[in-house]
Design a protein around this motif. Structure first.
Motif, short mmCIF file in Angstrom:
data_model
loop_
_atom_site.label_atom_id
_atom_site.label_comp_id
_atom_site.label_asym_id
_atom_site.label_seq_id
_atom_site.Cartn_x
_atom_site.Cartn_y
_atom_site.Cartn_z
N UNK A 27 9.72 2.64 -7.82
CA UNK A 27 10.28 2.90 -6.48
C UNK A 27 10.08 1.67 -5.60
N UNK A 28 8.90 1.06 -5.69
CA UNK A 28 8.60 -0.13 -4.89
C UNK A 28 9.55 -1.27 -5.21
N UNK A 29 9.80 -1.48 -6.49
CA UNK A 29 10.68 -2.56 -6.90
C UNK A 29 12.12 -2.30 -6.43
N UNK A 30 12.58 -1.07 -6.59
CA UNK A 30 13.94 -0.74 -6.16
C UNK A 30 14.08 -0.94 -4.65
N UNK A 31 13.11 -0.43 -3.90
CA UNK A 31 13.16 -0.60 -2.45
C UNK A 31 13.06 -2.08 -2.07
N UNK A 32 12.18 -2.82 -2.75
CA UNK A 32 12.02 -4.24 -2.46
C UNK A 32 13.29 -5.03 -2.73
N UNK A 36 15.42 -6.82 0.15
CA UNK A 36 15.60 -8.26 0.02
C UNK A 36 17.08 -8.62 0.10
N UNK A 37 17.91 -7.84 -0.55
CA UNK A 37 19.35 -8.08 -0.47
C UNK A 37 19.86 -7.95 0.96
N UNK A 38 19.33 -6.95 1.69
CA UNK A 38 19.72 -6.80 3.10
C UNK A 38 19.28 -8.01 3.92
N UNK A 39 18.07 -8.51 3.66
CA UNK A 39 17.59 -9.70 4.39
C UNK A 39 18.48 -10.89 4.08
N UNK A 40 18.86 -11.05 2.84
CA UNK A 40 19.73 -12.17 2.45
C UNK A 40 21.07 -12.06 3.16
N UNK A 41 21.64 -10.87 3.17
CA UNK A 41 22.94 -10.68 3.84
C UNK A 41 22.82 -10.90 5.35
N UNK A 42 21.72 -10.45 5.94
CA UNK A 42 21.53 -10.63 7.39
C UNK A 42 21.26 -12.09 7.75
N UNK A 43 20.77 -12.86 6.81
CA UNK A 43 20.47 -14.26 7.11
C UNK A 43 21.74 -15.08 7.32
N UNK A 44 22.87 -14.58 6.88
CA UNK A 44 24.13 -15.28 7.08
C UNK A 44 24.70 -15.07 8.48
N UNK A 45 24.18 -14.08 9.21
CA UNK A 45 24.67 -13.85 10.57
C UNK A 45 24.02 -14.85 11.52
N UNK A 46 24.63 -15.12 12.67
CA UNK A 46 24.08 -16.11 13.61
C UNK A 46 22.67 -15.77 14.09
N UNK A 56 11.47 -10.82 6.01
CA UNK A 56 10.86 -11.10 4.70
C UNK A 56 9.41 -10.62 4.68
N UNK A 57 8.70 -10.86 5.77
CA UNK A 57 7.31 -10.41 5.87
C UNK A 57 7.24 -8.89 5.77
N UNK A 58 8.19 -8.20 6.39
CA UNK A 58 8.21 -6.74 6.33
C UNK A 58 8.45 -6.26 4.90
N UNK A 59 9.36 -6.90 4.19
CA UNK A 59 9.62 -6.53 2.80
C UNK A 59 8.36 -6.74 1.97
N UNK A 60 7.71 -7.87 2.18
CA UNK A 60 6.50 -8.19 1.42
C UNK A 60 5.38 -7.18 1.70
N UNK A 61 5.21 -6.82 2.97
CA UNK A 61 4.16 -5.86 3.33
C UNK A 61 4.44 -4.47 2.77
N UNK A 62 5.70 -4.04 2.84
CA UNK A 62 6.05 -2.72 2.29
C UNK A 62 5.81 -2.70 0.78
#
Length: 128
Positions: A27-32, A36-46, A56-62
């Motif tokens: 479950x942790x890996x799937x959520x991670x 992570x994919x959401x963070x990558x997609x959001x990084x393309x926005x201004x 990224x820190x939030x993903x790592x902590x979760x």
């Protein structure tokens, strides 16, 4: 006869507990991966580049919290198995594994606590 039944039930319970730990890790890996994919997609926005580090820190902590939980389950399975281990060699091996898992969990929790403290400290109060 009764002791054999108890031993078998304890070993089965430890196996089930290890299965729960594996499920928690899955479950942790799937959520991670999803986060992570959401963070990558959001990084393309201004506005995404400034929030990217915190995301990224939030993903790592979760992920760390999930893994800490899985380590607790694995430690519980080790304790169950130790209760019925017939030889000193097996007890020693399980003690070593339990020690390593406990140390991993301790340092993981320490890192989570530090990150939470950094997160809750206002930016103007941070040093460095």
């Amino acid at each position: 006869m009764t002791s054999e039944i108890i031993k078998e039930l304890t070993l089965q319970l430890s196996t089930i507990t290890e299965g729960v730990a594996a499920l928690v890790i899955a479950i942790a890996v799937i959520e991670g991966v999803f986060r992570t994919l959401l963070v990558i997609l959001q990084s393309f926005s201004p506005a995404g580049s400034s929030a990217s580090h915190e995301a990224k820190e939030d993903v790592r902590l979760r992920l760390g919290r999930w893994l800490a939980l899985a380590l607790e389950f694995l430690l519980a399975a080790d304790i169950l198995r130790t209760a019925v281990a017939p030889t000193w060699s097996e007890i020693g091996q399980l003690a070593a594994i339990a020690t390593i898992r406990t140390a991993l969990n301790f340092f993981l929790q320490l890192e989570i606590d530090r990150a939470e403290q950094r997160k809750s400290t206002p930016p103007e109060a941070r040093v460095g």
